[in-house]
Design an enzyme around this catalytic site. Structure first.
Site, PDB file in Angstrom:
ATOM      1  N   ARG A 121      47.348-106.475  96.817  1.00 54.45           N
ATOM      2  CA  ARG A 121      48.789-106.233  96.870  1.00 54.45           C
ATOM      3  C   ARG A 121      49.115-105.045  95.978  1.00 54.45           C
ATOM      4  O   ARG A 121      48.257-104.567  95.247  1.00 54.45           O
ATOM      5  CB  ARG A 121      49.592-107.474  96.488  1.00 54.45           C
ATOM      6  CG  ARG A 121      49.376-107.918  95.070  1.00 54.45           C
ATOM      7  CD  ARG A 121      50.239-109.125  94.729  1.00 54.45           C
ATOM      8  NE  ARG A 121      49.920-109.622  93.408  1.00 54.45           N
ATOM      9  CZ  ARG A 121      50.445-110.697  92.853  1.00 54.45           C
ATOM     10  NH1 ARG A 121      51.342-111.411  93.499  1.00 54.45           N
ATOM     11  NH2 ARG A 121      50.090-111.078  91.653  1.00 54.45           N
ATOM     12  N   GLU A 158      57.503-108.060  90.593  1.00 54.43           N
ATOM     13  CA  GLU A 158      56.792-107.608  89.396  1.00 54.43           C
ATOM     14  C   GLU A 158      56.366-106.139  89.493  1.00 54.43           C
ATOM     15  O   GLU A 158      55.171-105.825  89.560  1.00 54.43           O
ATOM     16  CB  GLU A 158      55.577-108.496  89.116  1.00 54.43           C
ATOM     17  CG  GLU A 158      55.976-109.889  88.669  1.00 54.43           C
ATOM     18  CD  GLU A 158      54.795-110.727  88.184  1.00 54.43           C
ATOM     19  OE1 GLU A 158      53.650-110.389  88.502  1.00 54.43           O
ATOM     20  OE2 GLU A 158      55.044-111.724  87.484  1.00 54.43           O
ATOM     21  N   GLU A 195      59.715-117.181  87.612  1.00 52.37           N
ATOM     22  CA  GLU A 195      58.422-117.834  87.862  1.00 52.37           C
ATOM     23  C   GLU A 195      57.871-118.379  86.552  1.00 52.37           C
ATOM     24  O   GLU A 195      57.938-117.712  85.516  1.00 52.37           O
ATOM     25  CB  GLU A 195      57.365-116.821  88.328  1.00 52.37           C
ATOM     26  CG  GLU A 195      57.549-116.201  89.664  1.00 52.37           C
ATOM     27  CD  GLU A 195      56.408-115.208  89.953  1.00 52.37           C
ATOM     28  OE1 GLU A 195      55.347-115.270  89.306  1.00 52.37           O
ATOM     29  OE2 GLU A 195      56.609-114.361  90.832  1.00 52.37           O
ATOM     30  N   TRP A 207      44.147-116.952  87.174  1.00 52.04           N
ATOM     31  CA  TRP A 207      43.723-115.582  86.853  1.00 52.04           C
ATOM     32  C   TRP A 207      43.246-115.427  85.426  1.00 52.04           C
ATOM     33  O   TRP A 207      43.020-114.312  84.970  1.00 52.04           O
ATOM     34  CB  TRP A 207      44.856-114.591  87.153  1.00 52.04           C
ATOM     35  CG  TRP A 207      46.214-115.042  86.700  1.00 52.04           C
ATOM     36  CD1 TRP A 207      47.158-115.663  87.469  1.00 52.04           C
ATOM     37  CD2 TRP A 207      46.788-114.944  85.385  1.00 52.04           C
ATOM     38  NE1 TRP A 207      48.278-115.948  86.720  1.00 52.04           N
ATOM     39  CE2 TRP A 207      48.088-115.529  85.440  1.00 52.04           C
ATOM     40  CE3 TRP A 207      46.342-114.423  84.172  1.00 52.04           C
ATOM     41  CZ2 TRP A 207      48.927-115.596  84.340  1.00 52.04           C
ATOM     42  CZ3 TRP A 207      47.189-114.502  83.066  1.00 52.04           C
ATOM     43  CH2 TRP A 207      48.455-115.079  83.161  1.00 52.04           C
ATOM     44  N   GLU A 218      45.134-117.016  95.599  1.00 55.92           N
ATOM     45  CA  GLU A 218      45.839-117.880  94.646  1.00 55.92           C
ATOM     46  C   GLU A 218      45.775-119.354  95.032  1.00 55.92           C
ATOM     47  O   GLU A 218      46.629-120.140  94.633  1.00 55.92           O
ATOM     48  CB  GLU A 218      47.278-117.396  94.489  1.00 55.92           C
ATOM     49  CG  GLU A 218      47.278-116.059  93.771  1.00 55.92           C
ATOM     50  CD  GLU A 218      48.646-115.494  93.478  1.00 55.92           C
ATOM     51  OE1 GLU A 218      48.808-114.854  92.427  1.00 55.92           O
ATOM     52  OE2 GLU A 218      49.550-115.678  94.320  1.00 55.92           O
ATOM     53  N   LYS A 219      44.722-119.720  95.774  1.00 55.12           N
ATOM     54  CA  LYS A 219      44.663-121.120  96.215  1.00 55.12           C
ATOM     55  C   LYS A 219      44.409-122.076  95.056  1.00 55.12           C
ATOM     56  O   LYS A 219      44.693-123.258  95.144  1.00 55.12           O
ATOM     57  CB  LYS A 219      43.626-121.306  97.323  1.00 55.12           C
ATOM     58  CG  LYS A 219      42.209-120.947  96.968  1.00 55.12           C
ATOM     59  CD  LYS A 219      41.323-121.124  98.200  1.00 55.12           C
ATOM     60  CE  LYS A 219      39.877-120.772  97.923  1.00 55.12           C
ATOM     61  NZ  LYS A 219      39.683-119.349  97.536  1.00 55.12           N
TER      62      LYS A 219
END
Ligand code: GAL
Length: 626
Positions: free
Chosen positions: A104, A143, A294, A302, A342-343
């Site tokens: 991304r 972000e 968030e 991460w 991001e699972k």
């Protein structure tokens, strides 16, 4: 109302799941979700071909269930067609490597192609949904600068030159500001100026600093360009206060309608880091309530080791943000992803479903926030400000320093933590801000300061305030040029000391008062100040100078224990905690103009505590209304 919810990414799921989602959102007390953040490749599957039908259904579903949408422009994640068609718009790192799509934020912030395509999709989204009943707010991008804050490509080079031209007008002025007489760096043509790409050895510090400023401005300019398309509903973007330092949050704060931030637990004392991020967000929003866009219900994915939250920790973290002025408590994300990078990141609705600790805590929090709805709109008053300037942090980041162990952000956070431990709530402020409402102003690390900022601190003290300044502050001007005549140049008179040389430490040094100094020491000559503590050899370690109606303290080292110093300056300034509380119990007060107030007592210890006669069970939070 306290807004409650999280990011919802319905495009990751079959449509049958969506109806279950909205029903469960209602069960959890969710009032708002952020949608569309990473939807570009679904909304514009091929360049110029749009598919909004599915997204119409998403927003209609939210509307039907009375859930507000914080509608994103999807520009943080350009689709694969973008990088495939326009490889020249992908970001280039310092070493000249062009990055690829497949993650991304795969774009150069200064790319005219990116800007054009991003504005096009943002406008399409805005035109279609700006009047939709579910949409209450805009979530621009995501972000900014998290992964691509600085791009070194040719398009960036051109934009950087234009930015410099505007700032300096003439090459002569630029050469002077950058001190290019050093190492034969004098520019004779604008075309010779590049982003600070990889070089044989150290780069020019002023060049680096301007590139950081330019890169931050490029992101703000993208925000403003998108925002201009959206219409009257309020807009924001999620900052990363305290975590990412590549963008100047103060500039972003001027551009948004309300400040929103994200926070993830990190470090050895994550709850202190949380308090810093929250205080910073509140200060960016001028003290008004802000939005926690968030945080996480449990583990992130991460960090090297991603720890699940203990029972009760989710509530404690959420209420700690609320205590410091958040009027929205939101999470990344609503439903835990089944696939993708991001699972393993927690969510409000975990892989295991609703018969889970997380879900029960999420539902309980929703109900509790509803019961605390009257907290919304109340504010947090602080008597103390910590000075924080991005230019200074950036400038000190240059590797050619007396020591690489004096890290500005760490020092600023340490000082904030010392106040936190003393139960003192503080704001963050730019050196140029109006400081007149504070009793105590601390400048833990302000290597670079403008003349205006320095004069502002002088006036604050002259008017009766107390200041505490940390070492290696006031050293350079806004072009990273040394202020001559003895350090700390800009604050020499205010502090009543003059320093000839720095003596960074290889190991801690004993202080006469019984404490220990770390990392840094100086040979300071007292001009008008008096020493409150010294090194064992008599050199001043902590000084105090009277200035007009106030006093200015200076530390020539980093004391291992700041507590006695903070206690002294707080006492001198008449600053007291929101309430008396045992160590490890955080106390913060929110107050309405009519006097109704809420004392949040947050117990970070394993023992029950008592605050203002109320019991605060171990690991829990008690809200005391008055
Ligand atoms: C944020 C980001 C989210 C998600 C989250 C994971 O930085 O905005 O999209 O990636 O981190 O912690």
């Amino acid at each position: 109302m306290i807004v409650y919810g999280g990011d919802w990414n319905p495009e990751q799921w079959p449509e049958e799941t969506w109806s279950e989602d909205v029903v469960l959102m209602r069960e959890a007390g969710v009032t708002r979700v952020s949608v569309g953040i990473f939807s570009w490749s679904h909304l514009e599957p091929e360049e110029g071909r749009y598919d909004f039908a599915w997204f119409d259904r998403v927003l209609d579903l939210l509307g039907e269930h009375g859930i507000e949408a914080c509608l994103a422009t999807p520009t943080a994640a350009p689709p694969p067609w973008f990088g495939h068609t326009y490889p020249e718009a992908l970001p280039v790192d310092r070493d000249g490597r062009r990055l690829h799509h497949g993650s991304r934020q795969g774009f150069c912030p200064s790319s005219p192609i990116y800007r054009d395509r991003a504005l096009r999709i943002a406008e399409k989204v805005a035109d279609r949904y700006r009047d939709h009943e579910a949409v209450v707010m805009w979530h621009v991008h995501n972000e900014y600068g998290c992964h691509n804050a600085r791009c070194y490509c040719d398009a960036s080079a051109e934009a950087f030159r234009a930015w410099l031209c505007e700032r300096y007008q003439s090459l002569e002025t630029l050469n002077d500001a950058w001190g290019t007489a050093f190492w034969s760096q004098r520019y004779s043509d604008w075309a010779q100026i590049l982003p600070p790409r990889a070089t044989p050895t150290l780069t020019n510090p002023a060049h680096e600093l301007d590139f950081k400023r330019f890169s931050s401005d490029a992101l703000v300019s993208l925000y403003r360009a998108e925002r201009a398309l959206l219409g009257p509903k309020p807009a924001t973007t999620n900052l990363m206060t305290g975590a990412h330092w590549d963008m100047d949050c103060w500039s972003f704060a001027e551009a948004v309608d309300v400040v929103a931030t994200d926070h993830y637990l990190i470090g050895e004392h994550p709850h202190e880091d949380l308090a810093f991020a929250a205080d910073y967000a509140r200060s960016l929003n001028g003290g008004r309530p802000w939005l926690l866009m968030e945080h996480s219900t449990s583990a992130v994915n991460w960090q090297g080791l991603n720890l699940a939250k203990d029972p009760g920790e989710l509530r404690r973290n959420s209420l700690a943000h609320l205590a410091r002025g958040a009027d929205a408590i939101m999470f990344f994300q609503w439903r835990q992803s089944r696939a993708g990078a991001e699972k393993w990141h927690s969510a409000m609705l975990p892989h295991a479903g609703t018969d889970t600790k997380t879900w029960r805590e999420v539902v309980a929090l929703g109900a509790e926030l509803e019961s605390l709805r009257d907290v919304s709109g109340s504010t947090v008053a602080a008597d103390v400000a910590i000075l924080l300037d991005h230019d200074s942090v950036w400038a000190q980041d240059h590797p050619a320093q007396p020591t690489d162990r004096l890290k500005p952000v760490e020092v600023i956070k340490e000082w904030h933590a010392a106040l936190w431990r003393a139960g003192i709530t503080c704001d963050l402020a730019r050196p140029e801000h109006d400081l007149s409402g504070y009793r105590l102003v601390v400048a833990p690390s302000l290597y670079l300061v403008s003349d205006e900022g320095a004069a502002n601190l002088e006036s604050f003290v002259a008017a009766g305030g107390v200041a505490l300044v940390g070492p290696y502050s006031g050293i350079v001007d806004p072009h990273d040029r040394v202020r001559l005549g003895g350090y700390p140049g800009a604050f020499r008179d205010l502090l009543g000391v003059s320093v000839e040389e720095f003596f960074p430490l290889t190991e801690p040094i004993a202080l006469a008062g019984g404490g220990v100094g770390r990392i840094w020491s100086e040979q300071a000559r007292l001009t008008t100040a008096k020493a409150l503590d010294t090194y064992r050899d008599g050199r001043p370690a902590w000084t105090r100078n009277e200035w007009g109606g106030g006093t200015a303290h200076y530390l020539t080292t980093l004391p291992a224990d700041l507590f006695p110093i903070m206690a002294r300056v707080c006492e001198e300034a008449g600053v007291t905690p929101a309430a008396q509380a045992p160590p490890g119990v955080e106390v913060v007060r929110r107050t309405h103009p009519d006097g109704r107030s809420y004392l949040f007592a947050i117990n970070h210890t394993d023992e029950d505590a008592v605050v203002e006669k109320a019991v605060v069970p171990a690991g829990a939070v008690t809200v005391i209304r008055t």
